[in-house]
Motif scaffolding. Structure first.
Motif, PDB file in Angstrom:
ATOM      1  N   ASN A   1      -4.189   7.120  -2.139  1.00  0.00           N
ATOM      2  CA  ASN A   1      -3.765   5.919  -1.441  1.00  0.00           C
ATOM      3  C   ASN A   1      -3.921   4.769  -2.441  1.00  0.00           C
ATOM      4  O   ASN A   1      -5.027   4.553  -2.949  1.00  0.00           O
TER       5      ASN A   1
ATOM      6  N   SER B   1      -2.899  12.827  -7.035  1.00  0.00           N
ATOM      7  CA  SER B   1      -3.756  11.739  -7.529  1.00  0.00           C
ATOM      8  C   SER B   1      -3.866  11.712  -9.051  1.00  0.00           C
ATOM      9  O   SER B   1      -4.613  10.914  -9.599  1.00  0.00           O
TER      10      SER B   1
ATOM     11  N   THR C   1      -8.749   8.529  -3.520  1.00  0.00           N
ATOM     12  CA  THR C   1      -8.090   9.670  -4.168  1.00  0.00           C
ATOM     13  C   THR C   1      -8.809  10.940  -3.744  1.00  0.00           C
ATOM     14  O   THR C   1     -10.023  10.933  -3.504  1.00  0.00           O
TER      15      THR C   1
ATOM     16  N   THR D   1       1.069   5.702  -0.283  1.00  0.00           N
ATOM     17  CA  THR D   1       0.385   6.996  -0.299  1.00  0.00           C
ATOM     18  C   THR D   1       1.263   7.996  -1.032  1.00  0.00           C
ATOM     19  O   THR D   1       2.457   8.110  -0.740  1.00  0.00           O
TER      20      THR D   1
ATOM     21  N   GLU E   1       0.869  -1.175   0.000  1.00  0.00           N
ATOM     22  CA  GLU E   1       0.000   0.000   0.000  1.00  0.00           C
ATOM     23  C   GLU E   1       0.905   1.223   0.000  1.00  0.00           C
ATOM     24  O   GLU E   1       1.933   1.237   0.680  1.00  0.00           O
TER      25      GLU E   1
END
Length: 246
Positions: free
Chosen positions: A126, A87, A120, A83, A81
């Motif tokens: 993320n 976006s 987003t 971040t 995952e």
């Protein structure tokens, strides 16, 4: 519009499953399913590592599709995952390789990778990222190519479960937190969804094969007998078949 046949191929280690769906303007409807077991010896070991012949045999049993979709098994993928402070998909694709190289044990040139946005917004994104070994992936695709299959969609099995949950039409499950557990032959996949989005995905190297091996040892029977007992008699609710003592 014209109906289109979409074939979903699930390439497992015990069998290959195919589901033919007809896609129209109103959505999808399931029209056909087929399964082809992979050839195994008396000890349960795979006799042939190349699944091309099995894919060909399976396709002979099912209507010819316009579109094929399949998935990479979770045990072949590394998921992370991540971040990022933006976006925009163009920006993400520019930096994703560099960012993944920091957190993965292999050189990025040796990998094929992609991502699915979990959330987003104006502050960033993320992402759930997945990477597979480039050489292994080329070999995997060549098995399809040998059977004249060109998959238009190749996803990660964990991501496919999100669509499965959505198609079940269970509103409460779609909004809540759900663990989808798929017990396979050699592995078990666990995907945790929250509000219809993947929160975490793991593949465990234990499956039905290991249960068969345990029955072989415990009951002193051969693989085929243990496999038959497992399918006919073992239940997760604690029920014991007549021939099994406490």
């Amino acid at each position: 519009g014209m109906a289109q046949t979409v074939l979903g191929l699930d390439v497992g280690t015990w069998s290959i499953k195919a589901a033919a769906l007809e896609s129209t303007l109103r959505g999808f409807s399931l029209v056909e399913v087929a399964e082809h077991h992979l050839p195994r010896g008396a000890d349960g070991a795979l006799l042939d590592s190349d699944r091309t012949a099995s894919l060909k045999a399976l396709l002979r049993e099912i209507r010819a599709p316009e579109v094929v979709a399949t998935a990479v098994p979770g045990r072949r993928a590394m998921t992370r995952e991540m971040t990022l402070p933006f976006s925009d998909p163009k920006k993400i694709s520019t930096v994703l390789g560099f960012e993944l190289e920091e957190v993965l044990p292999l050189d990025i040139d040796e990998l094929v990778f992609d991502y699915e946005p979990l959330e987003t917004g104006p502050d960033g994104a993320n992402l759930l990222c997945a990477a597979v070994d480039r050489e292994w992936f080329a070999g995997y695709l060549s098995e399809f190519e040998g059977a004249d299959i060109d998959p238009k969609v190749v996803t990660l099995d964990a991501m496919a479960y999100t669509h499965l949950l959505a198609s079940l039409g269970d509103e409460a499950a779609a909004q809540g937190t759900v663990a989808l557990v798929d017990v396979g032959h050699e592995t078990t996949s666990v995907t945790v969804l929250q509000g219809g989005k993947v929160r975490t995905a793991r593949t465990i190297a234990r499956g039905g094969h290991h249960l068969t091996l345990a029955l072989m040892t415990g009951l002193e029977v051969d693989y085929a007998r243990a496999e038959a007992l497992k399918h006919a008699g073992v239940r997760v609710d604690g029920h014991l078949p007549p021939e099994v003592a406490e």
